[in-house]
Design an enzyme around this catalytic site. Structure first.
Site, PDB file in Angstrom:
ATOM      1  N   PHE A  89       0.854  -1.199   0.000  1.00 16.55           N
ATOM      2  CA  PHE A  89       0.000   0.000   0.000  1.00 16.55           C
ATOM      3  C   PHE A  89       0.884   1.241   0.000  1.00 16.55           C
ATOM      4  CE2 PHE A  89      -3.686   2.573   1.699  1.00 16.55           C
ATOM      5  CZ  PHE A  89      -4.528   2.286   0.637  1.00 16.55           C
ATOM      6  N   LYS A 128       6.904  -5.378 -12.261  1.00 12.11           N
ATOM      7  CA  LYS A 128       7.488  -5.953 -13.483  1.00 12.11           C
ATOM      8  C   LYS A 128       8.137  -7.309 -13.237  1.00 12.11           C
ATOM      9  CE  LYS A 128       9.602  -2.031 -13.758  1.00 12.11           C
ATOM     10  NZ  LYS A 128       8.770  -0.920 -13.351  1.00 12.11           N
ATOM     11  N   GLU A 171      -1.213  -4.524 -17.062  1.00 13.67           N
ATOM     12  CA  GLU A 171      -1.030  -3.390 -17.981  1.00 13.67           C
ATOM     13  C   GLU A 171       0.012  -2.394 -17.459  1.00 13.67           C
ATOM     14  OE1 GLU A 171      -2.523  -2.617 -21.132  1.00 13.67           O
ATOM     15  OE2 GLU A 171      -0.882  -1.191 -20.932  1.00 13.67           O
ATOM     16  N   VAL A 197       4.201  -1.850 -18.111  1.00 16.43           N
ATOM     17  CA  VAL A 197       4.847  -1.136 -19.221  1.00 16.43           C
ATOM     18  C   VAL A 197       4.053   0.142 -19.499  1.00 16.43           C
ATOM     19  CG1 VAL A 197       5.555  -1.283 -21.647  1.00 16.43           C
ATOM     20  CG2 VAL A 197       5.550  -3.351 -20.241  1.00 16.43           C
ATOM     21  N   GLY A 245       9.334  11.448  -7.989  1.00 17.90           N
ATOM     22  CA  GLY A 245       8.735  10.119  -7.827  1.00 17.90           C
ATOM     23  C   GLY A 245       8.780   9.248  -9.066  1.00 17.90           C
ATOM     24  N   ASP A 280      15.420  -1.335 -15.771  1.00 16.66           N
ATOM     25  CA  ASP A 280      13.964  -1.170 -15.776  1.00 16.66           C
ATOM     26  C   ASP A 280      13.434  -1.289 -17.214  1.00 16.66           C
ATOM     27  OD1 ASP A 280      11.347  -0.058 -14.532  1.00 16.66           O
ATOM     28  OD2 ASP A 280      11.770   1.341 -16.162  1.00 16.66           O
ATOM     29  N   LYS A 297      10.994  -4.224 -19.122  1.00 14.80           N
ATOM     30  CA  LYS A 297       9.817  -3.876 -19.929  1.00 14.80           C
ATOM     31  C   LYS A 297       9.913  -4.448 -21.346  1.00 14.80           C
ATOM     32  CE  LYS A 297       8.852   0.235 -17.184  1.00 14.80           C
ATOM     33  NZ  LYS A 297       9.256   1.612 -16.929  1.00 14.80           N
ATOM     34  N   GLY A 311       4.086   7.319 -12.233  1.00 16.49           N
ATOM     35  CA  GLY A 311       3.348   8.290 -11.419  1.00 16.49           C
ATOM     36  C   GLY A 311       2.190   7.646 -10.681  1.00 16.49           C
TER      37      GLY A 311
HETATM   38  N1  HSE Z   1      11.160   4.081 -12.746  1.00 10.32           N
HETATM   39  C1  HSE Z   1      10.225   3.844 -13.788  1.00 10.32           C
HETATM   40  C2  HSE Z   1      10.374   4.925 -14.848  1.00 10.32           C
HETATM   41  C3  HSE Z   1       8.826   3.819 -13.221  1.00 10.32           C
HETATM   42  O1  HSE Z   1      11.105   5.889 -14.593  1.00 10.32           O
HETATM   43  O2  HSE Z   1       9.829   4.808 -15.917  1.00 10.32           O
HETATM   44  C4  HSE Z   1       7.804   3.142 -14.043  1.00 10.32           C
HETATM   45  O3  HSE Z   1       8.111   1.798 -14.316  1.00 10.32           O
END
Ligand code: HSE
Length: 345
Positions: A10, A127, A151, A154, A208, A222, A226, A324
């Site tokens: 959470f 992911k 969803e 990605v 963030g 990351d 994806k 976000g």
């Molecule tokens: N850290 C990732 C980005 C967050 O900056 O795209 C979303 O997966």
């Protein structure tokens, strides 16, 4: 469908979905016949609460905002860990938004397997489990007669996976390429404006966008996760992340940015996958100098974009937020509604 929801995790994303669910409660019922009750929340750091008759979601959000401790919620059973919440609560829909180690997929992978194992639908944005075990999880779900959706793994709520899997079904996708990491795109955009790499990264963290450990963003891991998901889920590939050459943006200097500018180009971190003549798919993550008149060159800041190259439509590009609180919370809502549509038929 009356969804009895359990949140596993959470944090920002889970709370983002909770806020949307509260805000849209009436519209979801009126427009889609979707009704829900949140019965459990279990978060490793914030604690847990379960009430089979349903929790007051607004009150829970208030508690989390004021004390940060879910167990300060005045009613219900407290102290259940994630696995107990998944297996022993009366939830029929698990929202998996905990933490994940991209190398092992854990603990999210075990959460998803446990949920499938006890015949509960799962939506997630993590992911790890999908990058490592998409086929296995989809096949387990099919065998157990439940639905899983992801969803938000990605491009967050921008429907990149749905576009590839559903809307472009049998369009004969031969290539996927794009900008799938918001943090690195933000850093590159800010460096072009003259900011240092360090300051741009700090800003991306403050806003963030970055992962808990931003190494995952700047070294390309990351984006790697994806593109593995896109390859295996949309192009029916069978690749693992170890087979994908991966280079991030850490070696790009202010001089490199200037040199690209003088050539009429700009740096972008591109993740791509291409169908080869023998039917295999090759994927990569690498910084590329993109000509300024190319559509991807105009995608700046934390925005993501993905181009599908197809036989019947040529190139189809989708552009939108890739990270976000609301954008990722919304990804979960689209998944929930998709499951609702499917099982209410
Ligand atoms: N850290 C990732 C980005 C967050 O900056 O795209 C979303 O997966």
């Amino acid at each position: 469908m009356l969804a009895r929801i359990a949140f596993i995790g959470f944090g920002v994303v889970g709370q983002g979905l909770a806020e949307i669910l509260l805000e849209q409660k009436e519209d979801l019922k009126k427009n889609y016949g979707f009704e829900y009750s949140v019965v459990a929340i279990s978060d490793k750091m914030k604690g847990a609460v379960y009430d089979e008759k349903g929790l007051d979601l607004q009150q829970l959000l208030n508690v989390v905002k004021t004390t940060g401790k879910i167990e300060d919620y005045p009613e219900g059973i407290t102290g259940w860990d994630s696995l107990k919440t998944i297996t022993e609560s009366n939830a029929n829909l698990i929202i998996e938004v905990s933490w994940t180690d991209i190398n092992t997929g854990e603990p999210a992978l075990s959460h998803v397997k446990a949920a499938i194992g006890c015949h509960k639908h799962v939506v997630m944005t993590n992911k790890g489990p999908i990058a490592l075990a998409a086929r296995e999880l989809m096949s387990m779900a099919k065998t157990n007669g439940i639905e899983i959706r992801f969803e938000g793994t990605v491009l967050s709520g921008t429907p990149a996976l749905n576009l590839g899997v559903n809307n472009l079904a049998n369009s004969k996708i031969t290539k996927i390429a794009g900008i799938v990491n918001g943090t690195t795109n933000y850093i590159l955009t800010e460096m072009e404006k003259g900011l240092s790499y360090e300051d741009a990264l700090k800003q991306a963290q403050e806003l963030g966008y970055a992962e808990a450990d931003p190494t995952a963003d700047v070294e390309g891991y990351d984006a790697l996760g994806k593109i593995v998901i896109l390859t295996n889920v949309v192009m029916d590939g069978t690749i693992t992340k170890d087979q994908v050459p991966c280079e991030g943006i850490t070696k790009i200097t202010a001089q490199d940015i200037e040199a690209a500018r003088s050539e009429g180009k700009r740096w972008k971190l591109i993740a791509g996958a291409e169908l080869k003549e023998d039917g295999s798919v090759e994927a990569y993550v690498r910084p590329e100098k993109i000509p300024l008149d190319h559509p991807l060159a105009a995608v700046s800041g934390p925005i993501n974009a993905l181009t599908y190259t197809t036989k019947y439509l040529g190139d189809v590009t989708i552009v939108g937020p890739g990270a976000g609180r609301e954008a990722t919370g919304y990804a979960l809502l689209t998944d929930i509604l998709d499951i609702h549509r499917k099982i209410s038929r």
